[in-house]
Structures are given as C-alpha cells and as structure tokens.
Design a protein around this motif. Structure first.
Motif, PDB file in Angstrom:
ATOM      1  N   PHE A   1     -11.938  -2.614  82.521  1.00 55.59           N
ATOM      2  CA  PHE A   1     -12.278  -1.217  82.814  1.00 55.59           C
ATOM      3  C   PHE A   1     -12.274  -0.975  84.315  1.00 55.59           C
ATOM      4  N   LYS A   2     -12.931  -1.874  85.051  1.00 58.02           N
ATOM      5  CA  LYS A   2     -13.064  -1.701  86.497  1.00 58.02           C
ATOM      6  C   LYS A   2     -11.711  -1.801  87.196  1.00 58.02           C
ATOM      7  N   ILE A   3     -10.845  -2.687  86.689  1.00 63.47           N
ATOM      8  CA  ILE A   3      -9.527  -2.844  87.311  1.00 63.47           C
ATOM      9  C   ILE A   3      -8.679  -1.596  87.091  1.00 63.47           C
ATOM     10  N   ILE A   4      -8.723  -1.049  85.886  1.00 65.40           N
ATOM     11  CA  ILE A   4      -7.978   0.185  85.626  1.00 65.40           C
ATOM     12  C   ILE A   4      -8.509   1.317  86.495  1.00 65.40           C
ATOM     13  N   GLU A   5      -9.825   1.405  86.608  1.00 65.21           N
ATOM     14  CA  GLU A   5     -10.440   2.441  87.440  1.00 65.21           C
ATOM     15  C   GLU A   5     -10.046   2.255  88.902  1.00 65.21           C
ATOM     16  N   TYR A   6     -10.099   1.026  89.379  1.00 71.87           N
ATOM     17  CA  TYR A   6      -9.768   0.739  90.771  1.00 71.87           C
ATOM     18  C   TYR A   6      -8.293   1.051  91.058  1.00 71.87           C
ATOM     19  N   THR A   7      -7.407   0.627  90.148  1.00 69.59           N
ATOM     20  CA  THR A   7      -5.979   0.872  90.337  1.00 69.59           C
ATOM     21  C   THR A   7      -5.666   2.358  90.319  1.00 69.59           C
ATOM     22  N   HIS A   8      -6.321   3.087  89.421  1.00 64.74           N
ATOM     23  CA  HIS A   8      -6.098   4.534  89.363  1.00 64.74           C
ATOM     24  C   HIS A   8      -6.580   5.210  90.641  1.00 64.74           C
ATOM     25  N   ALA A   9      -7.709   4.742  91.188  1.00 65.91           N
ATOM     26  CA  ALA A   9      -8.218   5.313  92.436  1.00 65.91           C
ATOM     27  C   ALA A   9      -7.253   5.055  93.585  1.00 65.91           C
ATOM     28  N   LEU A  10      -6.650   3.871  93.614  1.00 66.16           N
ATOM     29  CA  LEU A  10      -5.671   3.565  94.653  1.00 66.16           C
ATOM     30  C   LEU A  10      -4.459   4.480  94.551  1.00 66.16           C
ATOM     31  N   ARG A  11      -3.958   4.652  93.332  1.00 67.66           N
ATOM     32  CA  ARG A  11      -2.757   5.469  93.146  1.00 67.66           C
ATOM     33  C   ARG A  11      -3.014   6.939  93.444  1.00 67.66           C
ATOM     34  N   SER A  12      -4.145   7.426  93.002  1.00 68.14           N
ATOM     35  CA  SER A  12      -4.447   8.844  93.232  1.00 68.14           C
ATOM     36  C   SER A  12      -4.697   9.130  94.702  1.00 68.14           C
TER      37      SER A  12
ATOM     38  N   ASP B   1      -8.429 -18.779  82.770  1.00 74.02           N
ATOM     39  CA  ASP B   1      -9.701 -19.395  83.142  1.00 74.02           C
ATOM     40  C   ASP B   1      -9.987 -19.314  84.636  1.00 74.02           C
ATOM     41  N   VAL B   2      -9.107 -18.679  85.410  1.00 76.22           N
ATOM     42  CA  VAL B   2      -9.378 -18.382  86.816  1.00 76.22           C
ATOM     43  C   VAL B   2      -9.259 -16.883  87.016  1.00 76.22           C
ATOM     44  N   ASP B   3      -9.827 -16.386  88.122  1.00 83.48           N
ATOM     45  CA  ASP B   3      -9.890 -14.936  88.303  1.00 83.48           C
ATOM     46  C   ASP B   3      -8.738 -14.380  89.123  1.00 83.48           C
ATOM     47  N   GLY B   4      -7.652 -15.150  89.251  1.00 81.16           N
ATOM     48  CA  GLY B   4      -6.499 -14.635  89.968  1.00 81.16           C
ATOM     49  C   GLY B   4      -5.595 -15.741  90.460  1.00 81.16           C
ATOM     50  N   LEU B   5      -4.645 -15.360  91.288  1.00 80.25           N
ATOM     51  CA  LEU B   5      -3.693 -16.291  91.878  1.00 80.25           C
ATOM     52  C   LEU B   5      -4.229 -16.753  93.232  1.00 80.25           C
ATOM     53  N   TYR B   6      -4.148 -18.062  93.496  1.00 76.56           N
ATOM     54  CA  TYR B   6      -4.687 -18.636  94.726  1.00 76.56           C
ATOM     55  C   TYR B   6      -3.598 -19.354  95.507  1.00 76.56           C
TER      56      TYR B   6
ATOM     57  N   LEU C   1     -13.369   4.512  96.975  1.00 72.63           N
ATOM     58  CA  LEU C   1     -12.899   3.480  96.063  1.00 72.63           C
ATOM     59  C   LEU C   1     -14.071   2.757  95.412  1.00 72.63           C
ATOM     60  N   PRO C   2     -13.940   2.441  94.110  1.00 71.18           N
ATOM     61  CA  PRO C   2     -14.952   1.581  93.485  1.00 71.18           C
ATOM     62  C   PRO C   2     -14.821   0.162  94.015  1.00 71.18           C
ATOM     63  N   ALA C   3     -15.806  -0.656  93.762  1.00 76.99           N
ATOM     64  CA  ALA C   3     -15.760  -2.054  94.190  1.00 76.99           C
ATOM     65  C   ALA C   3     -14.584  -2.750  93.513  1.00 76.99           C
ATOM     66  N   ARG C   4     -13.889  -3.571  94.267  1.00 75.46           N
ATOM     67  CA  ARG C   4     -12.716  -4.246  93.724  1.00 75.46           C
ATOM     68  C   ARG C   4     -13.133  -5.470  92.918  1.00 75.46           C
ATOM     69  N   PRO C   5     -12.890  -5.457  91.616  1.00 77.29           N
ATOM     70  CA  PRO C   5     -13.195  -6.641  90.808  1.00 77.29           C
ATOM     71  C   PRO C   5     -12.197  -7.743  91.131  1.00 77.29           C
ATOM     72  N   PRO C   6     -12.568  -9.009  90.966  1.00 78.37           N
ATOM     73  CA  PRO C   6     -11.642 -10.110  91.287  1.00 78.37           C
ATOM     74  C   PRO C   6     -10.439 -10.120  90.346  1.00 78.37           C
ATOM     75  N   HIS C   7      -9.263 -10.065  90.923  1.00 77.96           N
ATOM     76  CA  HIS C   7      -8.028 -10.120  90.145  1.00 77.96           C
ATOM     77  C   HIS C   7      -6.850 -10.173  91.108  1.00 77.96           C
ATOM     78  N   THR C   8      -5.697 -10.529  90.595  1.00 79.60           N
ATOM     79  CA  THR C   8      -4.437 -10.429  91.325  1.00 79.60           C
ATOM     80  C   THR C   8      -3.570  -9.392  90.634  1.00 79.60           C
ATOM     81  N   MET C   9      -3.073  -8.443  91.418  1.00 78.65           N
ATOM     82  CA  MET C   9      -2.215  -7.398  90.857  1.00 78.65           C
ATOM     83  C   MET C   9      -0.769  -7.630  91.295  1.00 78.65           C
ATOM     84  N   PHE C  10       0.133  -7.609  90.326  1.00 76.81           N
ATOM     85  CA  PHE C  10       1.570  -7.690  90.588  1.00 76.81           C
ATOM     86  C   PHE C  10       2.139  -6.287  90.466  1.00 76.81           C
ATOM     87  N   LYS C  11       2.626  -5.767  91.574  1.00 78.78           N
ATOM     88  CA  LYS C  11       3.076  -4.379  91.606  1.00 78.78           C
ATOM     89  C   LYS C  11       4.372  -4.210  90.819  1.00 78.78           C
ATOM     90  N   PRO C  12       4.488  -3.155  90.023  1.00 69.65           N
ATOM     91  CA  PRO C  12       5.717  -2.931  89.251  1.00 69.65           C
ATOM     92  C   PRO C  12       6.879  -2.555  90.155  1.00 69.65           C
TER      93      PRO C  12
END
Length: 489
Positions: free
Chosen positions: A250-261, A176-181, A284-295
């Motif tokens: 969709f946007k997060i996958i696209e954004y993450t792929h753009a970062l990696r590539s 119910d929140v858009d990420g880690l704060y 880069l596409p616009a970054r959608p609100p989220h928190t990413m935990f790197k593998p």
C-alpha cells in the motif's frame, strides 16, 4: 471503497516465493505470512485495484504432506511432489481467501501453453474475464509437466510474463530481503540498498546477485533481475521488497503515485542528493524500503513482447553488422530485409520464432575484419544478379535449384566469392564463401520468420525484388518481422 490518496485503480501482480510460503526445514506453511498477504490482496481489491497472485510452493507443500526431509534430486520426484502439493496449496489459499469472502481461481501455465499465439491470447482473455468478475487468479508454473521452472525458478519470469500479458501497472516481487543491494547484506555490513534502477545492464556490474535463494526455492536475485528486465520492457513498474511486510505494498503504491503526480525523481542511492524540491518532499509519504525498476518509456508492443520472452526459438538467422545497427533503431519497425542476412542456422518454418544473431570474429582476426570492411565500403552490399534470360521467364522450375551449380568448377572460384547458377532462369548470383565455421555468433534479439529456413537461405544477401523470382511468391518483402533487439551494436 475508494481511497484517492492511493491513486487511481491499478492492475497489480504479486509474486510470492516458496521461502515465503513454507518453512525451510519443517516445511510447515507460514500461516502468518500467508494470512498477511491474503489480507493485503483483499484490501487492494477493496480499493478498486485488480490483483493477480503468482505463487510458488507446490513442491514445498508436497514435502510436508509426504513427510520427506529434503527436496529430491530426480526430475520425476520433483514433479510428483508438485502434483501432490499443488492441490493442498490451492486449498489453503481458498480457505484463507474464503474467510474474507474473496473468490479465487487457479491458473497453471507452462511455456508451451503460451508459446502458441492462439493459446496465449486465450490465456489473456481468461485473465481479463476473471479480473472483470472480481476474482483473484492464483498463478503457478505447472511443475508436473514443466522442466524449466524446476531447474531454475522460472516463477520470477512467469510473474513478469503474466504482468506483460495483462498490461499490469505494478509487479511486486516479494522476497526475503527488502530490495536490491550493492553486496549481500547478510554477509557484508557495508552493503548499500539501491532504490531506483533505470537500466538492468548498467546495474549488473554494481550490485550483488549472490543471494541464491533457499533450499526449497529455485530462484535468487539474478532471476529477479531477469524478471524485472522483462517487465520493464513491457512498461510495468517492478518492485522488489520484503515478504515479511506485505502491507508495505500500500505504502509503495502511495509513494510511487505521489512521485508521479509531483513529477519528481527519487534518488537512486541513499547517499545521492535529492532531486526534488523541499516543498514536494514535504508532501511525500515516508519511503518504505524497496527497490523500484522504472518501466521503459516506450514499452514493447504485445506481439513483440510475446515473441521476445515467451517463444522458444526454432533456429537462428545470422545478420551483418549493418543490419544490426538498423534494427537497433526504433524506426526500423523490427523488420529484416534479405539483404542483411548472412546465413541461417537450424531448421524452422514460417511463423516460428528465431534468434537474431551476429557473427563475432575469433581472437586475432580483427585485422582481417578491417580489410573486409574496407573492401565492403567500395563494393555494393547487395550481390549482383546478371540476367541471361527474361525476367518474366517461368519460375515453376526453380524448385530444383541447388546450393551450388555443378557446371561451375572449383577452379573458377575466386578466394572471396563463389558463383551460384540458376540454370532454368539463367541467373548467376555472386555470393561470399560461407566461412561460418570460423565465426562465433552472439544472440542480439528475436523475431518471427516470414519464410522458412530453406527459403531464407536461398534469398540471403539479395534485394527483396528478387523474392518472387527465387521463391515463386513474396508474401512480404521482409524475411523476419517483429524483431526485438536486446543487445545494441
């Protein structure tokens, strides 16, 4: 339907909590959210991605069906509602997915199901076959027989274990929140979002985990951090984002792929300077609100991940500080020699999971530990075996060896050591007095025992070459293998 801008096909696990499925007070299904999630899953499938949905909500749906206002406190009441609600929940999913022609499958798991290695591998094979057939598995904890989930919201952990089982590329924890704060954004307007997390241990002191979940749900931000830690160790990119906008996946996958590539690194906080050049940023596409935990750069092998996160330990093996330092190094292979063992707690069989623990001194005993360390530095770390008979003498009579020899009196004992006599072979082993009652222990990892608890107790502190003499056989020179160290020395 291929869409290259979203990158190559990936395996995606989406976890949906009870608060995103059922209204907190009326218990009515949130059809708008569910429909949006279903459409997102179907569109991901159309782009070539494999998708697994981990869904809570059985108890919430059961409350609505039985017209009960509040979640019962008794375990049997919760389990009964889960049994009532699970059928209606999967029927609701089947109806929604059926409108778009997408077949689904119900997979109910408990920790008991995957704690057995054979059943674990069977579950993995079932997931693989379902995904190969183009089916969307819908996974839930089997609340009717499971105690752990009902207590603390284990579906977050279940989604992480599922991600590890199928070697997923992404785990989306919809909440119910858009990420880690840094603080609870509902109460503190100065709370800042954390965009990227590389280490769970480092981030815990910087963020708030006081979002404890809804009245219907059993999880919160803390359980999501635990899930993220499991998934990160398995090499899964973990995302926390809002369930109100599932299309953001969709946007997060696209954004993450753009970062990696583009070999770029996003800032870890909004006020941090950007670490990528302007040319790459323009692409880069616009970054959608989220928190990413790197593998993790070097993920755990499947067997180590299974040992560390799905098995219930049957006992503990106490190791010394030196062994802890060695096991923390990747080149150790996660294998423990008997020389590094100080003791055993509990009873377990060979092949069972065990905790790896280290002894911690009680307050005020630091000086004694320093003196012991100085003495250990000048003495051999492996106890001395003095042979009074041939090494080739019979070992069949070693079954009756006791923990202490009746022929050695207490008056002959020094304050720091006791003698253990193996009468039939004439071997005398010098061992430290067991002072475990004066020590506390801390779990630092888990592994699989190659020998049972009595056998490890017998060979603790000795060289591996003595295993055949003392046990009558030696399947392995290591007493515990597949060890994953969670807490570094």
């Amino acid at each position: 339907m291929a869409r290259p801008r979203h990158g190559p096909p990936s395996t995606v696990v989406i976890k949906l909590g009870t608060s995103s499925i059922v209204h907190e007070t009326t218990h009515q299904p949130l059809l708008s959210t569910l429909s949006a999630v279903v459409e997102t899953v179907v569109h991901l499938r159309a782009q070539g991605h494999k998708v697994v949905l981990v869904s809570s909500g059985a108890i919430g749906v059961g409350l609505q069906r039985m017209d009960i206002a509040h979640r019962p406190k008794s375990l049997s009441g919760k389990q009964a509602l889960a049994a009532i609600g699970q059928g209606r929940l999967i029927a609701l999913y089947d109806n929604l997915f059926g409108q778009l022609g997408q077949p689904i499958a119900q997979v109910l798991l408990t920790r008991g199901d995957i704690s057995d290695r054979t059943r674990y591998l069977n579950a993995v094979n079932t997931f693989k076959e379902l995904l190969h057939m183009g089916v969307v598995p819908i996974v839930n904890e089997n609340d009717t027989v499971s105690v752990s989930e009902i207590k603390f919201g284990d579906n977050d952990t279940l989604s992480a274990i599922t991600s590890s089982m199928i070697h997923a590329d992404y785990l989306f924890l919809l909440t119910d929140v858009d990420g880690l704060y840094t603080a609870n954004p509902r109460k503190d307007p100065s709370a800042k979002p954390i965009e990227v997390v590389s280490s769970i241990a480092a981030i815990r002191s910087q963020v708030s985990t006081t979002t404890l979940g809804s009245n219907l749900g059993t999880g919160g931000m803390e359980t999501k951090l635990i899930a993220a830690e499991i998934a990160m160790a398995a090499g899964v990119t973990t995302i926390i984002t809002s369930s109100k906008e599932p299309a953001n996946i969709f946007k997060i996958i696209e954004y993450t792929h753009a970062l990696r590539s583009g070999s770029t690194t996003p800032p870890s906080r909004p006020d941090s300077p950007a670490l990528f050049n302007s040319r790459t940023a323009d692409c880069l596409p616009a970054r959608p609100p989220h928190t990413m935990f790197k593998p993790a750069p070097m993920p755990l092998r499947d067997l180590k991940s299974w040992t560390s996160h799905t098995l219930h330990p049957a006992g503990s093996v106490v190791i010394d500080r030196g062994a802890h330092h060695v096991l923390a190094r990747r080149e150790s292979g996660g294998r423990l020699l008997p020389a590094g063992v100080l003791g055993v707690r509990g009873t377990f069989a060979s092949g069972q999971a065990v905790r790896i623990v280290v002894r911690c001194l009680p307050p005020g005993a630091e000086a004694e530990a320093e003196r012991a360390a100085e003495g250990a530095a000048t003495e051999p770390s492996t106890p001395l075996l003095l042979a009074r008979a041939s090494v080739t003498s019979s070992i069949a009579t070693l079954e009756d060896v006791g923990l202490e020899s009746p022929s050695v009196g207490e008056e002959d004992m020094t304050p720091s050591a006791s003698l253990k006599l193996l009468p039939d072979d004439g071997l005398v082993t010098e061992r430290p007095v067991d002072l475990s009652a004066e020590w506390e222990v801390e779990e630092v990892g888990r592994g699989l025992a190659n020998y049972n608890s009595a056998q490890i107790e017998r060979v603790k502190g000795l060289k591996s070459s003595y295993l055949p003499q003392l046990l009558g056989y030696a399947d392995s020179e290591y007493v515990v293998e597949n060890i994953t160290i969670r807490i570094a020395p």
